[in-house]
Design an enzyme around this catalytic site. Structure first.
Site, PDB file in Angstrom:
ATOM      1  CE1 TYR A 179      -4.218  -1.166  -0.403  1.00 26.94           C
ATOM      2  CE2 TYR A 179      -3.705  -2.638   1.417  1.00 26.94           C
ATOM      3  CZ  TYR A 179      -4.533  -2.262   0.369  1.00 26.94           C
ATOM      4  OH  TYR A 179      -5.664  -2.987   0.100  1.00 26.94           O
ATOM      5  CD  GLU A 230      -6.162 -31.324   4.258  1.00 23.17           C
ATOM      6  OE1 GLU A 230      -6.508 -30.934   3.125  1.00 23.17           O
ATOM      7  OE2 GLU A 230      -6.218 -32.515   4.616  1.00 23.17           O
ATOM      8  CG  ASP A 274      -9.024 -34.694   3.645  1.00 24.11           C
ATOM      9  OD1 ASP A 274      -9.421 -35.049   4.775  1.00 24.11           O
ATOM     10  OD2 ASP A 274      -9.545 -33.760   3.004  1.00 24.11           O
TER      11      ASP A 274
END
Length: 346
Positions: free
Chosen positions: A162, A248, A301
Site C-alpha cells: 500500500y 489440515e 485427508d
C-alpha cells in the site's frame, strides 16, 4: 566513499551515509572520545543502550535470525555492486537463485527440500524491457527493508504494497519480490523485518509472551488463538503438552474443538494452517518442535492435496527451499486414514 543521492530513492543513500557515520562515531567512542563531549552519565547510558542492543541481537541469532548488521552489510554490498556497474558504464543486474527449478533442489532426510549451494541463477537486468520494472521494484523494496532493519521496526507485506499500490499492481508481486530478496541476500525472510498476516489458529496447553509484552494463554476451550505475525518475537513458551497435532482443515479443527478434543486428550496442542499453511504457521510449528521436542502428528485427508499439505510442513516447498532449515519438521508423523487402510478394508 559516500554515495551520491540521485533520483526518488535519494533518501536510501542518505541512510547509508548516516549508517557509516554512526559506525565511525562508535569507533571514536570506543577509542575514548565521548560523542559530542558527553558526560560520564551520558556515556554510561550509551553503554547500557549498546549492551541492550547486543542482547537483542544475541536473542535473534538464537532464534535462527541473521544479525541486523549482516543484513545491512549484505544490502550495502548489493548497492555497491550497482554503483560500480554504473561507474563502468555497465547495466546493473540482480543475480538471484532460480527457485522454480528442481535442478536446484536436493532432498535430505534431516532437513527436507533445500536449495543446493551452487545453484543455477537468473538475472534481473536493468537494460531489458522484460525485467527493468522488476529491477526497479526490487531496488525500491530493498531501500524499505534497509530502513526497517536499521530502525529495528517491522512492516507487513500489505504495508509495503500500500505504499504504492499502483506501482506494484498486486500483492503477489510484492510477495514474490520479498522472497527473491531473501534468496538473493541469503538471509531468512524474518530477518528482513517484513511480516505477513497469519491465517492459522492454535489451541490447547500453551502459554507465551509476544514481543510487545502481551501474554497469550491458549486454552482447550471452543475458542482458538490466531497464530502471531512475529514468531521470532515470542518468548517464554510454556506447555505440559504431550504432543502437537497439525490439522489440515479449519472445519475439522473447529469440530475437534467443539467435541472437546483438547480436554479429552489433554494436555496437547492443536494448530491449523486452514489448508496450505502460511509462513507464520510453519514457523510456529518449527519453533514448538525446536523448543519442546514433543511428538508432532499431522491429521490430513488421504488424497494428493492432503498429502501435499503434510509434506509442506514436513519437508518444505520448492519456493521456500532456500529457507528450509527454519521451516521444516521432518519428524512429523502422518495420522489418520491411509490409502493402505482403504485397501485392507476392501
Amino acid at each position: 566513499m559516500a554515495f551520491a543521492p540521485m533520483g526518488p530513492e535519494a533518501s536510501f543513500f542518505e541512510v547509508l551515509d548516516q549508517h557509516r557515520a554512526s559506525l565511525l562515531a562508535a569507533l571514536r567512542r570506543g577509542g575514548g572520545e565521548p560523542a559530542g563531549g558527553g558526560t560520564p552519565q551520558a556515556s554510561s547510558f550509551n553503554l547500557k543502550k549498546a549492551l541492550r542492543s547486543v542482547c537483542e541481537e544475541r536473542k535473534r541469532e538464537a532464534c535462527g535470525e541473521t544479525p541486523s548488521s549482516e543484513v545491512l552489510a549484505s544490502i550495502e554490498s548489493v548497492i555497491q555492486d550497482i554503483i560500480t556497474s554504473v561507474a563502468k558504464n555497465e547495466a546493473p543486474t540482480f543475480t538471484i537463485g532460480n527457485r522454480s527449478s528442481w535442478e536446484n533442489i536436493k532432498f535430505e532426510d534431516s532437513v527436507g527440500l533445500q536449495m543446493v549451494t551452487h545453484c543455477t541463477t537468473r538475472k534481473i537486468k536493468s537494460d531489458s524491457l522484460k525485467s527493468v520494472k522488476k529491477f526497479a521494484l526490487i531496488l525500491k523494496i530493498l531501500s524499505k527493508i534497509y530502513k526497517l532493519v536499521q530502525s529495528n521496526t517491522y512492516a507487513t507485506k500489505r504495508d509495503i504494497y500500500y505504499t504504492d499500490s499502483q506501482l506494484f499492481g498486486n500483492q503477489t508481486v510484492v510477495d514474490n519480490i520479498i522472497n527473491d530478496i531473501s534468496c538473493m541476500l541469503k538471509v531468512p525472510r524474518m530477518s528482513l523485518h517484513i511480516l505477513s498476516t497469519s491465517k492459522g489458529l492454535i489451541a490447547g496447553n500453551l502459554r507465551y509472551i509476544e514481543e510487545d509484552g502481551t501474554r497469550v494463554h491458549c486454552t482447550c476451550g471452543a475458542t482458538a488463538v490466531a497464530v502471531p505475525s512475529n514468531i521470532q518475537g515470542i518468548r517464554n513458551l510454556i506447555t505440559d503438552a504431550k504432543f502437537l497435532l497439525i490439522v489440515e482443515k479449519d472445519a475439522t479443527f473447529q469440530r475437534l474443538l467443539d467435541d472437546n478434543f483438547c480436554n479429552r486428550m489433554s494436555p496437547c496442542i492443536m494448530i491449523t494452517g486452514k489448508g496450505v499453511p502460511d509462513l507464520n504457521t510453519r514457523l510456529l510449528v518449527k519453533k514448538l518442535w525446536d523448543t519442546f521436542h514433543i511428538p508432532v502428528f499431522a491429521l490430513v485427508d488421504a488424497d494428493p492435496h492432503g498429502i501435499e499439505i503434510m509434506c509442506i510442513y514436513k519437508y518444505g516447498s520448492m519456493a521456500m527451499s532456500f529457507e528450509a532449515h527454519n521451516l521444516t519438521v521432518p519428524a512429523i508423523r502422518w495420522l489418520g486414514l491411509l490409502p493402505s487402510d482403504i485397501k485392507r478394508w476392501k
